[in-house]
Write a protein that holds these residues in place. Structure first.
Motif, mmCIF file in Angstrom:
data_model
loop_
_atom_site.group_PDB
_atom_site.id
_atom_site.type_symbol
_atom_site.label_atom_id
_atom_site.label_comp_id
_atom_site.label_asym_id
_atom_site.label_seq_id
_atom_site.Cartn_x
_atom_site.Cartn_y
_atom_site.Cartn_z
ATOM 1 N N VAL A 90 34.607 -42.842 -40.254
ATOM 2 C CA VAL A 90 35.338 -42.208 -39.156
ATOM 3 C C VAL A 90 36.753 -42.763 -39.041
ATOM 4 N N VAL A 91 37.737 -41.862 -38.878
ATOM 5 C CA VAL A 91 39.096 -42.232 -38.491
ATOM 6 C C VAL A 91 39.238 -41.860 -37.013
ATOM 7 N N PRO A 92 39.408 -42.824 -36.104
ATOM 8 C CA PRO A 92 39.372 -42.527 -34.675
ATOM 9 C C PRO A 92 40.430 -41.539 -34.194
ATOM 10 N N GLY A 93 41.654 -41.605 -34.717
ATOM 11 C CA GLY A 93 42.703 -40.711 -34.244
ATOM 12 C C GLY A 93 42.885 -40.848 -32.744
ATOM 13 N N ALA A 94 42.972 -39.722 -32.047
ATOM 14 C CA ALA A 94 43.209 -39.723 -30.601
ATOM 15 C C ALA A 94 42.081 -40.389 -29.819
ATOM 16 N N ASN A 95 40.883 -40.460 -30.387
ATOM 17 C CA ASN A 95 39.774 -41.110 -29.679
ATOM 18 C C ASN A 95 40.134 -42.534 -29.251
ATOM 19 N N ALA A 96 40.940 -43.214 -30.056
ATOM 20 C CA ALA A 96 41.312 -44.601 -29.757
ATOM 21 C C ALA A 96 42.263 -44.706 -28.574
ATOM 22 N N LEU A 97 42.786 -43.575 -28.099
ATOM 23 C CA LEU A 97 43.777 -43.587 -27.021
ATOM 24 C C LEU A 97 43.167 -43.297 -25.656
ATOM 25 N N LEU A 98 41.864 -43.072 -25.595
ATOM 26 C CA LEU A 98 41.216 -42.812 -24.301
ATOM 27 C C LEU A 98 41.119 -44.133 -23.548
ATOM 28 N N SER A 99 42.018 -44.356 -22.612
ATOM 29 C CA SER A 99 42.193 -45.653 -21.976
ATOM 30 C C SER A 99 41.473 -45.759 -20.633
ATOM 31 N N VAL A 100 41.478 -46.961 -20.093
ATOM 32 C CA VAL A 100 40.944 -47.202 -18.748
ATOM 33 C C VAL A 100 41.647 -46.311 -17.731
ATOM 34 N N MET A 101 42.965 -46.178 -17.866
ATOM 35 C CA MET A 101 43.728 -45.328 -16.947
ATOM 36 C C MET A 101 43.226 -43.882 -16.978
ATOM 37 N N HIS A 102 42.952 -43.371 -18.173
ATOM 38 C CA HIS A 102 42.472 -41.991 -18.277
ATOM 39 C C HIS A 102 41.107 -41.827 -17.612
ATOM 40 N N ILE A 103 40.263 -42.824 -17.770
ATOM 41 C CA ILE A 103 38.953 -42.781 -17.109
ATOM 42 C C ILE A 103 39.129 -42.772 -15.597
ATOM 43 N N GLN A 104 39.997 -43.620 -15.084
ATOM 44 C CA GLN A 104 40.228 -43.713 -13.641
ATOM 45 C C GLN A 104 40.810 -42.427 -13.077
ATOM 46 N N GLN A 105 41.591 -41.731 -13.873
ATOM 47 C CA GLN A 105 42.192 -40.474 -13.415
ATOM 48 C C GLN A 105 41.143 -39.383 -13.190
ATOM 49 N N GLN A 106 39.946 -39.573 -13.707
ATOM 50 C CA GLN A 106 38.887 -38.563 -13.602
ATOM 51 C C GLN A 106 37.807 -38.948 -12.593
ATOM 52 N N GLN A 107 38.184 -39.720 -11.584
ATOM 53 C CA GLN A 107 37.191 -40.193 -10.605
ATOM 54 C C GLN A 107 36.433 -39.055 -9.943
ATOM 55 N N ASN A 108 37.089 -37.917 -9.768
ATOM 56 C CA ASN A 108 36.406 -36.796 -9.112
ATOM 57 C C ASN A 108 35.186 -36.349 -9.904
ATOM 58 N N LEU A 109 35.244 -36.466 -11.233
ATOM 59 C CA LEU A 109 34.083 -36.087 -12.045
ATOM 60 C C LEU A 109 32.929 -37.056 -11.831
ATOM 61 N N PHE A 110 33.240 -38.330 -11.609
ATOM 62 C CA PHE A 110 32.194 -39.328 -11.358
ATOM 63 C C PHE A 110 31.536 -39.100 -9.999
ATOM 64 N N THR A 111 32.315 -38.688 -9.023
ATOM 65 C CA THR A 111 31.748 -38.461 -7.693
ATOM 66 C C THR A 111 30.799 -37.267 -7.689
ATOM 67 N N GLN A 112 31.016 -36.326 -8.599
ATOM 68 C CA GLN A 112 30.191 -35.115 -8.645
ATOM 69 C C GLN A 112 28.958 -35.259 -9.519
ATOM 70 N N ALA A 113 28.958 -36.247 -10.421
ATOM 71 C CA ALA A 113 27.937 -36.296 -11.476
ATOM 72 C C ALA A 113 26.649 -36.983 -11.034
ATOM 73 N N ASN A 114 25.521 -36.448 -11.477
ATOM 74 C CA ASN A 114 24.222 -37.095 -11.300
ATOM 75 C C ASN A 114 23.948 -38.083 -12.427
ATOM 76 N N TYR A 115 24.337 -37.698 -13.647
ATOM 77 C CA TYR A 115 24.137 -38.534 -14.834
ATOM 78 C C TYR A 115 25.440 -38.614 -15.617
ATOM 79 N N MET A 116 25.684 -39.772 -16.212
ATOM 80 C CA MET A 116 26.810 -39.943 -17.123
ATOM 81 C C MET A 116 26.300 -40.488 -18.443
ATOM 82 N N LEU A 117 26.695 -39.836 -19.532
ATOM 83 C CA LEU A 117 26.293 -40.229 -20.891
ATOM 84 C C LEU A 117 27.533 -40.623 -21.675
ATOM 85 N N ILE A 118 27.486 -41.808 -22.309
ATOM 86 C CA ILE A 118 28.649 -42.299 -23.052
ATOM 87 C C ILE A 118 28.180 -43.030 -24.306
ATOM 88 N N GLN A 119 29.078 -43.159 -25.296
ATOM 89 C CA GLN A 119 28.761 -43.840 -26.552
ATOM 90 C C GLN A 119 29.838 -44.892 -26.827
#
Length: 302
Positions: free
Chosen positions: A112-141
């Protein structure tokens, strides 16, 4: 409506098929080449979307480049009904890429060559807090930066969202991450990386599960390929066999399992029935070529 959140990688897969996988220093002529949409995060989101019921919505947080592959991905995911508001596009970067070698037995080797995947930062996760408030389950790898994985797990816990970690690719994880995980789904290789215990039978699977329970993980599900899966909750374990099929390509089998598991648990199925549902879905995936193209729809499991 119930929201299921998937966070993770998206890759353009270049697949070459062989009778046997090339050995070190060996050059073989491929029998076939295919271009596929893949990446563990995207695969799992597609699996969840295709296997969901009408009352479930799947959202994806991912990072793409500004290339043609990103446009193809967005169009395909939208057709599966996935909410893409959490997907970022980075200029002057390529979308992640994977080279996949598959043999006649359906076994594979992946680079695998990560490309843009390597740029998904803590800041980007924090910007999506509304999705966390709505979710029943979160799946991540683990195909995106570990700091971002840790932040996503932490945010999910803060908002009362059940966390599922598929610890792939194999890695050693610290206690501060493991204690944020409600459900972990390693295969045998990943279980060894996490615990130092080689999983070869039900007894060793139980020992590996106990180690992870001691680290704070509530539910451990160790996927065993054609042998099914072993699950353990609060130290009580059980082996669930998978349907017998003729596998031709195991790419995305684990991703299908994880997406299906999340859907089934959110459906209200027991853990045992959820694992059975996930086994059945992944057993269909391995009978087809490709990554996202091989993932079944809910109607196929009825």
């Amino acid at each position: 409506m119930s929201t299921l959140l998937v966070i993770g990688s998206a890759n353009a897969d270049h697949v070459l098929t062989f009778n046997e996988l090339p050995k070190a220093g060996q050059t073989l002529i491929s029998q076939q080449y295919r271009f596929e949409l893949g990446g563990k995060g995207a695969n799992q989101a597609v699996a969840a979307a295709r296997l969901s019921n009408t009352q479930q919505k799947v959202s994806l947080i991912s990072a793409l480049g500004d290339d043609s592959n990103a446009a193809i991905m967005r169009k395909s995911w939208a057709a599966d009904g996935i909410d893409l508001n959490g997907c970022y596009e980075f200029k002057d970067h390529s979308t992640g890429t994977a080279m996949i070698f598959v043999n006649q037995h359906g076994e594979n080797s992946i680079g695998v060559v990560p490309g843009a995947n390597a740029l998904l930062s803590v800041m980007h996760i924090q910007q999506q807090q509304n999705l966390f408030t709505q979710a029943n389950y979160m799946l991540i790898q683990l195909e995106t930066p570990l700091d971002s994985v840790r932040e996503a797990l932490s945010l999910a816990k803060q908002h009362g969202c059940t966390t599922i970690l598929n610890p792939a690719p194999a890695a050693t994880l610290s206690h501060d991450i493991l204690c944020l995980i409600d459900i972990i789904t390693p295969n045998e290789t990943e279980a060894f990386a996490l615990t130092g215990i080689e999983v070869i039978d039900q007894e060793s699977a139980s020992k590996a599960a106990d180690y992870l329970h001691d680290q704070g993980v509530n539910i451990v599900i160790i996927t065993l390929g054609s042998k099914g899966a072993y699950f353990s909750e609060k130290g009580q374990g059980q082996h669930i066999p998978t349907p017998v099929v003729s596998a031709i390509d195991t790419v995305a089998a684990g991703d299908t399992f994880n997406g299906a598991l999340m859907v089934a648990l959110d459906d209200g199925k027991s853990l045992k029935n959820a694992v059975e549902f996930a086994n059945k879905a992944s057993s269909i995936t391995v009978t087809r070529n490709g990554a996202q193209s091989s993932i079944p729809y809910r109607i196929e499991l009825t």
